[in-house]
Enzyme design. Structure first.
Site, PDB file in Angstrom:
ATOM      1  N   CYS A  37       0.857  -1.193   0.061  1.00 53.25           N
ATOM      2  CA  CYS A  37       0.037  -0.002   0.109  1.00 53.25           C
ATOM      3  C   CYS A  37       0.959   1.230  -0.030  1.00 53.25           C
ATOM      4  O   CYS A  37       1.335   1.522   1.059  1.00 53.25           O
ATOM      5  CB  CYS A  37      -0.836  -0.265   1.328  1.00 53.25           C
ATOM      6  SG  CYS A  37      -1.608   1.494   1.527  1.00 53.25           S
ATOM      7  N   CYS A  74       0.315   3.990   2.630  1.00 49.39           N
ATOM      8  CA  CYS A  74       0.533   3.513   4.026  1.00 49.39           C
ATOM      9  C   CYS A  74       2.066   3.707   4.168  1.00 49.39           C
ATOM     10  O   CYS A  74       2.618   4.224   5.113  1.00 49.39           O
ATOM     11  CB  CYS A  74       0.321   1.926   4.098  1.00 49.39           C
ATOM     12  SG  CYS A  74      -1.297   1.434   4.007  1.00 49.39           S
TER      13      CYS A  74
END
Ligand code: ZN
Length: 142
Positions: free
Chosen positions: A63, A66
């Site tokens: 991600c 993230c």
């Protein structure tokens, strides 16, 4: 206060929060302002036992947002210590934890205190927004 390294539960009075308390079992500093990578077992313990606010970042290595938020999250951990703790859980390693917490997208931040979820926020945030989120939603000790 649950040790985020070994899961041992330590008794730390509020007026000792700033004194650099260490885990009686493994010796790790309990609230030095570093983000700890934890597993679902430690999360469950910390959720149940801790009065100290705990903000958990549910993330995964694939991600992008993230990974981008990681430095901001670490910065917020430093700013919030010793009153609150920040940890992260890798949802790729522990997919069931996302299901259990009804997480639909990551990064997702969930704030826990006194045995329950206090607030959650989806999407990446800058460090000052993360800090504000904790300060406004949690009951800060001390
Ligand atoms: Zn420990």
């Amino acid at each position: 206060m649950t040790c985020l390294d070994c899961g041992a539960v330590n008794r730390v009075p509020n007026d000792k929060l700033g004194a650099g308390p260490k885990c009686g079992t493994c010796g790790t500093k309990l609230n030095e302002g570093k983000v700890r990578e934890i597993d679902p077992a430690i999360l469950a313990k910390a959720m149940k036992n801790d009065d100290t606010p705990l903000l958990v970042d549910f993330w995964a290595p694939w991600c992008g947002p993230c990974r981008m938020m990681a430095p901001a999250f670490q910065q917020a951990a430093g700013a919030l210590a010793p009153q609150a703790r920040l940890a992260k859980i890798n949802t790729e390693d522990f997919p069931k934890v996302s299901q259990k917490n009804n997480i639909r997208g990551i990064p997702a931040l969930i704030l826990y205190q006194n045995g329950r979820e206090v607030a959650r926020q989806a999407g990446a945030m800058p460090a000052n927004a993360i800090e504000q989120f904790v300060r406004t939603k949690a009951k800060m000790p001390g």
